[in-house]
Scaffold this active site. Sequence first.
Site, short mmCIF file in Angstrom:
data_model
loop_
_atom_site.label_atom_id
_atom_site.label_comp_id
_atom_site.label_asym_id
_atom_site.label_seq_id
_atom_site.Cartn_x
_atom_site.Cartn_y
_atom_site.Cartn_z
N HIS A 269 29.50 34.11 50.02
CA HIS A 269 28.04 34.25 49.90
C HIS A 269 27.41 32.86 49.90
O HIS A 269 27.99 31.91 49.36
CB HIS A 269 27.67 34.94 48.60
CG HIS A 269 28.29 36.31 48.43
ND1 HIS A 269 27.97 37.38 49.22
CD2 HIS A 269 29.20 36.77 47.53
CE1 HIS A 269 28.67 38.45 48.82
NE2 HIS A 269 29.42 38.10 47.81
N ILE B 72 34.03 34.31 35.55
CA ILE B 72 33.71 34.06 36.97
C ILE B 72 33.62 35.44 37.64
O ILE B 72 34.44 35.81 38.48
CB ILE B 72 34.79 33.17 37.64
CG1 ILE B 72 35.11 31.95 36.78
CG2 ILE B 72 34.36 32.73 39.04
CD1 ILE B 72 34.02 30.91 36.66
N LYS C 202 24.92 42.77 44.51
CA LYS C 202 24.31 42.48 45.81
C LYS C 202 24.11 43.75 46.62
O LYS C 202 23.63 43.69 47.75
CB LYS C 202 25.18 41.48 46.57
CG LYS C 202 25.22 40.14 45.85
CD LYS C 202 26.17 39.16 46.50
CE LYS C 202 26.32 37.92 45.64
NZ LYS C 202 26.95 38.18 44.32
N GLU D 78 50.87 32.16 35.04
CA GLU D 78 50.25 33.38 35.54
C GLU D 78 50.97 34.59 34.95
O GLU D 78 52.20 34.68 35.00
CB GLU D 78 50.29 33.41 37.08
CG GLU D 78 49.93 34.74 37.73
CD GLU D 78 48.60 35.34 37.25
OE1 GLU D 78 47.59 34.63 37.27
OE2 GLU D 78 48.60 36.53 36.85
N CYS E 147 51.51 47.50 63.64
CA CYS E 147 50.03 47.46 63.67
C CYS E 147 49.53 46.03 63.77
O CYS E 147 48.57 45.75 64.49
CB CYS E 147 49.45 48.07 62.40
SG CYS E 147 49.94 49.76 62.09
C1 LIG Z 1 34.66 44.76 43.82
C2 LIG Z 1 34.47 43.26 43.84
C3 LIG Z 1 33.93 42.63 44.95
C4 LIG Z 1 33.73 41.24 44.95
N1 LIG Z 1 33.30 40.62 46.09
C5 LIG Z 1 33.21 39.27 46.12
C6 LIG Z 1 32.85 38.60 47.32
O1 LIG Z 1 32.67 39.22 48.38
N2 LIG Z 1 32.73 37.25 47.28
C7 LIG Z 1 32.97 36.53 46.15
O2 LIG Z 1 32.81 35.31 46.17
N3 LIG Z 1 33.34 37.14 45.00
C8 LIG Z 1 33.49 38.48 44.97
N4 LIG Z 1 33.90 39.11 43.84
C9 LIG Z 1 34.18 38.30 42.66
C10 LIG Z 1 35.54 37.60 42.74
O3 LIG Z 1 36.55 38.52 43.07
C11 LIG Z 1 35.83 36.93 41.40
O4 LIG Z 1 34.72 36.15 41.03
C12 LIG Z 1 37.04 36.02 41.49
O5 LIG Z 1 38.13 36.65 42.10
C13 LIG Z 1 37.43 35.56 40.09
O6 LIG Z 1 38.60 34.80 40.21
P1 LIG Z 1 39.36 34.28 38.92
O7 LIG Z 1 40.47 33.46 39.41
O8 LIG Z 1 38.38 33.67 37.99
O9 LIG Z 1 39.89 35.61 38.22
P2 LIG Z 1 41.17 36.49 38.61
O10 LIG Z 1 41.35 36.58 40.05
O11 LIG Z 1 41.05 37.75 37.85
O12 LIG Z 1 42.37 35.62 38.06
C14 LIG Z 1 42.65 35.48 36.71
C15 LIG Z 1 44.16 35.44 36.57
O13 LIG Z 1 44.50 35.19 35.20
C16 LIG Z 1 45.65 35.91 34.89
N5 LIG Z 1 45.74 36.08 33.45
C17 LIG Z 1 45.00 36.89 32.64
N6 LIG Z 1 45.42 36.77 31.37
C18 LIG Z 1 46.42 35.87 31.37
C19 LIG Z 1 47.26 35.35 30.36
N7 LIG Z 1 47.15 35.73 29.08
N8 LIG Z 1 48.21 34.45 30.72
C20 LIG Z 1 48.36 34.05 32.00
N9 LIG Z 1 47.59 34.53 32.99
C21 LIG Z 1 46.63 35.42 32.69
C22 LIG Z 1 45.46 37.22 35.64
O14 LIG Z 1 46.69 37.89 35.84
C23 LIG Z 1 44.82 36.77 36.92
O15 LIG Z 1 45.76 36.53 37.95
C24 LIG Z 1 34.09 40.49 43.80
C25 LIG Z 1 34.66 41.12 42.70
C26 LIG Z 1 34.87 42.49 42.72
C27 LIG Z 1 35.53 43.14 41.56
#
Ligand SMILES: Cc1cc2nc3c(=O)[nH]c(=O)nc-3n(C[C@H](O)[C@H](O)[C@H](O)COP(=O)(O)OP(=O)(O)OC[C@H]3O[C@@H](n4cnc5c(N)ncnc54)[C@H](O)[C@@H]3O)c2cc1C
Length: 496
Positions: free
Chosen positions: A52, A352, A266, A34, A419
């Site tokens: 969802h 994602i 949404k 990470e 809190c």
């Molecule tokens: C405003 C907003 C509202 C949302 N609301 C919802 C909701 O209500 N419900 C829902 O299901 N989804 C929601 N989503 C979508 C959801 O947040 C994402 O789909 C989900 O968090 C993606 O997860 P991930 O692990 O794929 O990506 P991330 O959480 O971005 O994780 C990727 C990780 O990879 C790491 N990384 C990047 N590059 C490197 C590298 N070179 N080497 C090592 N590590 C690296 C990053 O630091 C990060 O920790 C929302 C998104 C947003 C922005």
Amino acid sequence: MAQTFDIVIAGAGVTGCAIARQLARYDLSICVLEAANDIALGASKANGGLVHAGYDPAPGTVKAKVNARGCALYGMWSEELGFLFRRTGSIVLGFSEEDRAHLEVLEANGRANGVPDLEIIAPERIREIEPRASREATCALWCPSTGYVDPFDVAIACAENAAANGVVFMRSAPVRAIDNLIENAPLQAGGAPLSSQPVRFAIHTPRGTVRARILINAAGSGAAEISAMAGGEAFQLAWRQGNIVVLDKEPRALMPLYPVPTPVSKGVIVTGTVHDNTVITATAALRDPGDRDTYVSDVEALLAGARKLVPDLDTRRVVRSFAGGRAVIQGLNDFLISPSSTAHGLFHAAGIQSPGVASAPAVAELMESLLREAGVTLVEKPDWQPRRRAPEDFDRSTTEHQNELIESDPAWGRIVCRCETVPEAEIVAAIHRTPGAVSVEGVKRRCRAGMGRCQSGFCQSRVLEILARELDCHPEDVLLEDGGSWIVDGVLKEDR
Ligand SMILES: Cc1cc2nc3c(=O)[nH]c(=O)nc-3n(C[C@H](O)[C@H](O)[C@H](O)COP(=O)(O)OP(=O)(O)OC[C@H]3O[C@@H](n4cnc5c(N)ncnc54)[C@H](O)[C@@H]3O)c2cc1C
């Protein structure tokens, strides 16, 4: 000498952590790399936390499949992993005949995607389900399977359970370069254990090099770079930014209320949370990658959108606003969950964008079946632990249990966050979990110290002191969040 793992996962967001948890039951050596200093610091910390149900992705897409399945798995995952999850159901409110037609499309989509018990309902039923929903609504889509979680809590619970089953987490370890060590030959199928497969990748980070037989790309907004470094396909990620607003606690948490969705999002949703706050989520605008600013126009749009759904909502009770970014693969309105077509041994869980929280358990399941299809033999460890022992939650405990805790250690009686009623002992426990908190915000995500109405105005300095003591460092070295976010500059007056 670089350590070799059967599987390396790049990215410890909810996707990477769920995959790690899913694969941790098998006899494999696994490492998660990470970039940030903690779990879930990307999109997984800044989102609406809604599970969802899966009625809006287009049928036939990967997203549709994993969203509906992920939502269905949440009950079991929350029970095994001990994170809070409420399956409340949700209502999509319609205000016109045009909206009703849209709701019918959503209902049909939902049925095609396998979402259970969808129903178009009339105003009386809307009021029965959520008395505070707008009386202007003329129809709604009732979806009993929707729920909500604290999204970072899901990722942390997955990471802790994976770690308890032997997965190694390396934080502050951004992948900077990847060498392909062997000619690009397919994985050997046919029963051989993964440990007999060749080592394909040398993955370089500032904390050292690790070698991997299989690399899973779950790097969120960094996924395109990981793919390029590993010889995978080229794609570009857009940053679809969203602002979110959190309101103070309500005596009764609101049911998630949605408007009819727009083509890219949404729309503005109002929802309760597992801690009875109200969240208004989220705007969607293409912005510069990494932009986490909040915008007046976005916040105004959120508050106005929320008032349309819940007219009596007191939108002056905002305690926090923040922003996150959805990593969207340009030209693909879907998740990319597949083996790479150009680099054998590389698997993507990329793009994602949303809803990655709702989908995470199913993305993990899908990744497991992709590995099996590629010929990887997975043998379950006889001693794998599906259950995580959830940490003590003082505020939610009975008075009797609180008294027992205080008797066992007076630090349970020293309330640091007023809190959210978080005692010192709970903060100490958050720091010493694996992987534990290394920053003030990391403490907050694990035990809610600083999450409440005053947003850490009263407790931050105490949490900082406890972190310095437990991590055996100077207060000047304690971080608010990730690299460079020091809070204390130096000593003003020495203790005498
Ligand atoms: C405003 C907003 C509202 C949302 N609301 C919802 C909701 O209500 N419900 C829902 O299901 N989804 C929601 N989503 C979508 C959801 O947040 C994402 O789909 C989900 O968090 C993606 O997860 P991930 O692990 O794929 O990506 P991330 O959480 O971005 O994780 C990727 C990780 O990879 C790491 N990384 C990047 N590059 C490197 C590298 N070179 N080497 C090592 N590590 C690296 C990053 O630091 C990060 O920790 C929302 C998104 C947003 C922005």
